[in-house]
Write a protein that holds these residues in place. Sequence first.
Motif, short mmCIF file in Angstrom:
data_model
loop_
_atom_site.label_atom_id
_atom_site.label_comp_id
_atom_site.label_asym_id
_atom_site.label_seq_id
_atom_site.Cartn_x
_atom_site.Cartn_y
_atom_site.Cartn_z
N LEU A 117 14.49 -11.14 12.41
CA LEU A 117 14.33 -9.81 11.83
C LEU A 117 12.87 -9.37 11.89
CD1 LEU A 117 16.40 -10.22 8.55
CD2 LEU A 117 17.03 -8.87 10.55
N PRO A 118 12.63 -8.06 11.87
CA PRO A 118 11.25 -7.58 11.73
C PRO A 118 10.66 -8.06 10.40
CG PRO A 118 12.72 -5.78 12.35
CD PRO A 118 13.58 -6.96 12.02
N ILE A 119 9.36 -8.28 10.41
CA ILE A 119 8.65 -8.74 9.22
C ILE A 119 7.60 -7.69 8.85
CG2 ILE A 119 7.23 -10.55 8.18
CD1 ILE A 119 8.44 -12.45 10.35
N GLY A 120 7.77 -7.14 7.64
CA GLY A 120 6.79 -6.22 7.10
C GLY A 120 5.87 -6.98 6.17
N VAL A 121 4.59 -6.68 6.22
CA VAL A 121 3.61 -7.38 5.40
C VAL A 121 3.03 -6.40 4.38
CG1 VAL A 121 1.37 -8.57 5.39
CG2 VAL A 121 3.04 -9.04 7.19
N GLY A 122 3.00 -6.84 3.13
CA GLY A 122 2.43 -6.04 2.07
C GLY A 122 1.60 -6.87 1.13
N PHE A 123 0.98 -6.23 0.16
CA PHE A 123 0.06 -6.79 -0.84
C PHE A 123 -1.33 -6.87 -0.24
CE2 PHE A 123 3.69 -7.47 -3.21
CZ PHE A 123 3.51 -8.19 -4.37
N GLY A 124 -2.26 -6.20 -0.85
CA GLY A 124 -3.66 -6.27 -0.43
C GLY A 124 -4.04 -5.30 0.66
N ILE A 125 -3.10 -4.48 1.13
CA ILE A 125 -3.41 -3.50 2.17
C ILE A 125 -3.83 -2.21 1.46
CG2 ILE A 125 -2.54 -2.24 4.16
CD1 ILE A 125 -0.50 -4.63 4.43
N ARG A 126 -5.10 -1.88 1.58
CA ARG A 126 -5.67 -0.82 0.75
C ARG A 126 -6.28 0.34 1.53
NH1 ARG A 126 -5.44 -2.24 -3.88
NH2 ARG A 126 -6.95 -0.84 -4.80
N ASP A 127 -6.41 0.16 2.85
CA ASP A 127 -7.11 1.19 3.62
C ASP A 127 -6.70 1.08 5.09
OD1 ASP A 127 -8.51 -1.06 4.63
OD2 ASP A 127 -10.15 -0.75 3.22
N GLY A 144 1.68 -0.09 -1.13
CA GLY A 144 2.28 0.37 -2.37
C GLY A 144 1.26 0.72 -3.42
N SER A 145 0.58 -0.30 -3.91
CA SER A 145 -0.35 -0.11 -5.03
C SER A 145 -1.46 0.87 -4.71
CB SER A 145 -0.96 -1.45 -5.45
OG SER A 145 0.05 -2.29 -5.96
N ALA A 146 -1.95 0.85 -3.50
CA ALA A 146 -3.03 1.79 -3.14
C ALA A 146 -2.55 3.23 -3.27
CB ALA A 146 -3.52 1.52 -1.72
N LEU A 147 -1.30 3.49 -2.91
CA LEU A 147 -0.75 4.84 -3.04
C LEU A 147 -0.60 5.24 -4.50
CD1 LEU A 147 1.98 4.76 -0.24
CD2 LEU A 147 -0.33 5.71 -0.11
N VAL A 148 -0.10 4.32 -5.30
CA VAL A 148 0.07 4.59 -6.73
C VAL A 148 -1.28 4.88 -7.37
CG1 VAL A 148 0.75 3.57 -8.95
CG2 VAL A 148 2.21 3.28 -6.93
N GLN A 149 -2.30 4.10 -7.02
CA GLN A 149 -3.63 4.32 -7.59
C GLN A 149 -4.20 5.66 -7.16
OE1 GLN A 149 -5.59 0.77 -6.24
NE2 GLN A 149 -4.58 -0.52 -7.77
N ASP A 157 -1.72 17.86 -9.53
CA ASP A 157 -2.07 19.02 -8.71
C ASP A 157 -2.65 18.66 -7.34
OD1 ASP A 157 -1.21 20.70 -10.73
OD2 ASP A 157 -3.22 20.88 -11.62
N ASN A 158 -3.27 17.49 -7.25
CA ASN A 158 -3.94 17.10 -6.01
C ASN A 158 -3.30 15.92 -5.30
OD1 ASN A 158 -6.03 19.05 -6.31
ND2 ASN A 158 -6.94 17.75 -7.88
N ALA A 159 -2.28 15.32 -5.87
CA ALA A 159 -1.71 14.09 -5.32
C ALA A 159 -1.22 14.26 -3.89
CB ALA A 159 -0.58 13.58 -6.22
N ALA A 160 -0.49 15.32 -3.61
CA ALA A 160 0.06 15.51 -2.27
C ALA A 160 -1.05 15.59 -1.22
CB ALA A 160 0.95 16.74 -2.22
N LEU A 161 -2.11 16.31 -1.51
CA LEU A 161 -3.21 16.43 -0.56
C LEU A 161 -3.94 15.11 -0.35
CD1 LEU A 161 -4.75 19.88 -1.59
CD2 LEU A 161 -3.52 19.33 0.52
N VAL A 162 -4.18 14.41 -1.45
CA VAL A 162 -4.87 13.12 -1.36
C VAL A 162 -4.03 12.13 -0.57
CG1 VAL A 162 -5.67 11.16 -2.74
CG2 VAL A 162 -6.26 13.49 -3.43
N LEU A 163 -2.74 12.08 -0.84
CA LEU A 163 -1.85 11.17 -0.10
C LEU A 163 -1.79 11.56 1.37
CD1 LEU A 163 1.07 10.61 -2.61
CD2 LEU A 163 -0.71 8.98 -1.95
N ARG A 164 -1.69 12.85 1.65
CA ARG A 164 -1.64 13.29 3.05
C ARG A 164 -2.88 12.83 3.80
NH1 ARG A 164 -2.73 19.24 4.03
NH2 ARG A 164 -4.80 18.34 3.91
#
Length: 179
Positions: A117-127, A144-149, A157-164
């Motif tokens: 199966l494909p393997i996705g890697v997460g945790f600690g990916i911040r940039d 995950g966490s970087a997006l939440v932060q 009001d600014n979340a969508a722009l910052v995430l984009r």
Amino acid sequence: ATNTSTPVVLMGYANPIERLGLPSFARQAKAAGVDGVLVVDYPPEEAAPFSQAMKAEGLDPIFLLAPTSSDERIRQVAQLASGYVYYVSLRGVTGAGHLDVAAVAEVFPRLRAHLSLPIGVGFGIRDAASAQAVAKVADAVVIGSALVQLVERAGPDNAALVLRDFLAGIRKALDGQET
């Protein structure tokens, strides 16, 4: 409702699923457009009924593996999982910032020996740089966490722009361009 190509994966805990019952949960998840389910507290040693119920409805049961996973656990996950496997890249809590891409790359031959199966890697990916480095060894990058932060800091009001903007930098890095 109109995007049928982007998979939707639920990630959560067993308790609410157990309350509904596995078959009922699987039917409701499928009806809601879910494609896969990752339950963090279903260890593979106890997850055959979960896996069967998900697969019976055409859902992918997705499992976690970690640096501490034994070969036996990897084999169990290979038997039960479909869709992809989520490899937790480091020991510690989500959002930790000490990703060691070399350590991730070292474990991949052992994972590949048991998993097709494909393997996705997460945790600690911040940039973008860490996403690009992980993408060189993994099939997918999980952020995950970087997006939440970012959402918490930006506010509603600014979340969508910052995430984009953040995700545009990730996309650019993953496409092999300079960041």
